[in-house]
Design a protein around this motif. Structure first.
Motif, PDB file in Angstrom:
ATOM      1  N   SER A   1      36.408 -96.898  50.750  1.00  0.00           N
ATOM      2  CA  SER A   1      35.755 -97.050  52.045  1.00  0.00           C
ATOM      3  C   SER A   1      35.277 -98.488  52.175  1.00  0.00           C
ATOM      4  O   SER A   1      34.266 -98.885  51.615  1.00  0.00           O
TER       5      SER A   1
ATOM      6  N   LEU B   1      32.309 -92.602  54.713  1.00  0.00           N
ATOM      7  CA  LEU B   1      31.622 -93.431  55.705  1.00  0.00           C
ATOM      8  C   LEU B   1      30.192 -92.959  55.920  1.00  0.00           C
ATOM      9  O   LEU B   1      29.276 -93.779  56.080  1.00  0.00           O
TER      10      LEU B   1
ATOM     11  N   THR C   1      35.148-102.018  54.896  1.00  0.00           N
ATOM     12  CA  THR C   1      35.288-102.493  56.267  1.00  0.00           C
ATOM     13  C   THR C   1      35.869-103.894  56.299  1.00  0.00           C
ATOM     14  O   THR C   1      35.593-104.666  57.192  1.00  0.00           O
TER      15      THR C   1
ATOM     16  N   ASP D   1      33.586 -97.842  62.482  1.00  0.00           N
ATOM     17  CA  ASP D   1      32.409 -97.430  61.707  1.00  0.00           C
ATOM     18  C   ASP D   1      31.128 -97.568  62.531  1.00  0.00           C
ATOM     19  O   ASP D   1      31.152 -98.111  63.649  1.00  0.00           O
TER      20      ASP D   1
ATOM     21  N   ILE E   1      30.194 -92.642  63.845  1.00  0.00           N
ATOM     22  CA  ILE E   1      31.577 -92.861  63.454  1.00  0.00           C
ATOM     23  C   ILE E   1      32.433 -92.488  64.663  1.00  0.00           C
ATOM     24  O   ILE E   1      32.289 -91.394  65.216  1.00  0.00           O
TER      25      ILE E   1
END
Length: 648
Positions: free
Chosen positions: A3, A152, A5, A127, A40
């Motif tokens: 996970s 997330l 970003t 996200d 999310i």
């Protein structure tokens, strides 16, 4: 999958703003990413003609329910067909498919382009801080999302950036109707009609006047249950077909129903209304069983058995059914796999009659033909099966030749009207130049011509095989989903299912059909500038957390490439394993469409002691078809990268 970003370049990418014509399912409120901060967000780029998009809607429902306090799905409606850009038609589709999340109307493809979407469906995960963390194409991603979303949640709860609470969805006011988005209609021997009341998840028997309700079969609640008419459940039933009386007496039921979202065929006993499941295990079929057998003369055999009892076979969105007197089986428009299936009620066998599972328009032997979401089937007096092939806006015909030594007939597929996946319009005249727009129904008329429910043109069209001419019998209809020849009176009439007016109507067969020419158009999407010569194609795929590429029988990935026009590709076409390919594009072609189909198979872990996938592991197929419009230019790109499943 971790996970994270960050992109492969290490730079976080901020999600683009959501821009379009307006919003549905928000109670009139305008949404933006700032209002969604802390949640999310799954952006679902869809269009309501697309069967794969409808599959994704159903894949997302359990996730939306389980994570309703932290997850918001936003449907970004990016139309393929001209009719889909009509806001009234979009509102009807949102109601029809019972969509319970906000929908952005993006007719100019502004948000589509901002997120570099290239295919329907595409999912983009944003996200709680507003950064893109996943870009997924096609269907089959529910399992991966189910493992990714908790990651997330944990990450952003720890950071304090996750906000729990109600989402922005506002349910519309319910409307009461006798019929709700009816799909197909079937005449019964006593003069009544059986209608698939698709939006109410049931069947309705009407009197000959088409409005008086005699009885209903099914509770009206979506689900799957066999039994008495007051207890049975369907999920968006569509096509209906009667069995011949002798066969019906043998098997104990009279009507076969294409129960589309249940991925099953159901049998109805008319005397009692009893419902039973006759084919399909309820699991959506994602992969065709393989090519049909080819005889020595190169013609496809009439059917290839799938090798299991009918209740053990996976089907995919069966949309219509008809009885074939030639094959002595039911033929099924299997919209979800772009094929024509067969079902023998007597033996319980399920077969592939035509289509290799690839989406597009390609004629020839049945095992090599391509269909695109076939949605209507009927038999003519010569035993040919006519097919309304919706996504190619085409009328196709499946013909059967002489039987070989093994007694199986050969199959050939031909196109009467239609050009390809991105070509449509409203044009009568010579069939080669005529155009339809997403037809769903088909019927044979007394003179042997074929009537077509030309759904997105709001019309009934006529094709005459004797002259090769196309004309218009009626227009101004509200998404006609089926057409039926009614010979119960003194003169033949047409019965039309007007889905978006929730009714069935009778129309006269005009002596002089209309001649309409509103032009032929192509789906308007941005063209990708590519250079002539070598083009390196890469399909990115990463297996979700807890899954591993299934390489027990070799490379579990596959890429198929073709082009329109065929001359665009000098080399690099065809099917082979792997998700990379070097194409060579002709300098003599100025523009065209590259057609790519990518597949990857991954299975659940954990691995065994030897690092292998255990035999009992659940496996998942990821698949996507792309049609990439390209413009050849000297300064164009020499690389093309697409995401089957890309995680940033």
């Amino acid at each position: 999958m971790e996970s994270t970003t960050k992109t492969t370049s290490g730079v976080r990418v901020r999600a683009s703003e959501l821009e379009g014509r307006g919003w549905l399912n928000t109670g009139g409120a305008e949404l933006n990413l700032e209002k969604l901060r802390g949640k999310i967000v799954i952006l679902d780029f869809w269009t309501f003609c697309c069967i794969n998009c409808l599959h994704v809607l159903d894949e997302l429902r359990p996730l939306e329910q389980e994570y309703k306090d932290v997850l918001v799905t936003v449907g970004v409606h990016s139309p393929k067909f001209e009719h889909e850009a009509d806001p009234v038609a979009l509102a009807a589709a949102v109601e029809r498919y019972e969509i319970t999340h906000p929908v952005l109307d993006d007719p100019e493809l502004v948000t589509w382009q901002a997120y570099s979407a290239r295919a329907w469906p595409t999912l983009v995960v944003v996200d709680p801080e507003g950064y893109i963390v996943a870009h997924l194409s096609g269907e089959g991603h529910a399992a991966g999302l189910a493992s990714f979303i908790p990651e997330l949640i944990a990450e952003h709860e720890a950071k304090g950036t996750l906000h729990r609470g109600d989402g922005p969805y506002v349910a519309p006011e319910p409307v009461s109707r006798d019929l709700r988005f009816p799909g197909k209609v079937l005449p019964l021997a006593d003069g009544n009609f059986l209608v698939s009341d698709t939006g109410h998840h049931r069947l309705v028997e009407t009197a000959p006047d088409l409005t008086t309700v005699i009885r209903t079969i099914g509770t009206g609640t979506k689900g799957h249950a066999d039994g008495a008419p007051a207890a049975a459940e369907f999920n968006e039933p569509q096509g209906l077909a009667l069995l011949p009386p002798k066969l019906a007496a043998l098997v104990g039921y009279d009507v076969v129903v294409a129960d589309s979202v249940n991925h099953r065929l159901r049998g109805i006993t008319l005397a009692t209304g009893e419902v039973r499941t006759v084919a399909g295990n309820g699991v959506q079929r994602l992969l065709e069983a393989g090519p049909a057998r080819v005889d020595d003369d190169g013609a496809s055999a009439s059917a290839t058995s799938l090798g299991a009892a009918s209740l053990e076979i996976a089907l995919s969105s069966p949309w219509d059914v008809a009885y074939s007197s030639v094959l002595e089986t039911m033929v099924i428009a299997m919209a979800g796999t772009h094929q024509i299936f067969g079902f023998d009620p007597a033996s319980g066998s399920v077969t592939i009659v035509a289509g290799n599972g690839l989406e597009g328009l390609l004629d020839g032997p049945g095992d090599q033909a391509w269909f695109a979401q076939p949605s209507g089937v009927t038999e003519d007096a010569n035993g040919n099966i006519w097919v309304a092939d919706s996504e190619t806006s085409a009328l196709r015909v499946v013909k059967f030749g002489d039987a070989g030594a093994d007694g199986r007939k050969t199959v050939t597929v031909k196109t009467a009207i239609g050009e390809g996946l991105f070509d449509f319009g409203f044009r009568d005249g010579e069939a080669a130049a005529a155009r339809l727009q997403h037809p769903l129904g088909v019927a044979v008329l007394p003179d042997g011509s074929v009537a077509v429910a030309d759904t997105y043109n709001g019309a009934v069209r006529r094709y005459d095989p004797a002259t090769g001419q196309v004309s218009t019998l009626a227009r101004g209809l509200a998404e006609p989903s089926d057409v039926l020849l009614d010979e119960s009176g003194d003169v033949p009439l047409l019965i039309v299912v007007e889905a978006n007016k929730h009714q069935l109507i009778r129309l006269p067969l005009p002596k002089n059909a209309l001649q309409v020419d509103e032009g032929a158009v192509q789906t308007q999407r941005p063209r990708t500038a590519v250079a002539p010569g070598e083009l390196a194609v890469t399909i990115r795929f990463s297996a979700p957390t807890g899954q591993k590429l299934d390489d027990r029988w070799g490379d579990p990935t596959q890429l198929k490439v073709s082009s329109t026009p065929p001359e665009l590709l000098v080399s690099g076409g065809g099917t082979s394993v792997g998700l990379t390919r070097t194409l060579v594009l002709s300098p003599d072609v100025t523009e065209g469409v590259l057609h790519l189909t990518a597949r990857a198979a991954a299975c659940d872990g954990p691995e065994d002691a030897n690092g292998e996938i255990p035999d009992h592991a659940a496996c998942h197929l990821y698949q996507q078809d792309w049609g990439i419009p390209v413009l050849l230019a000297a300064d164009g790109a020499s690389e093309l990268t697409l995401d089957l499943r890309g995680m940033d």
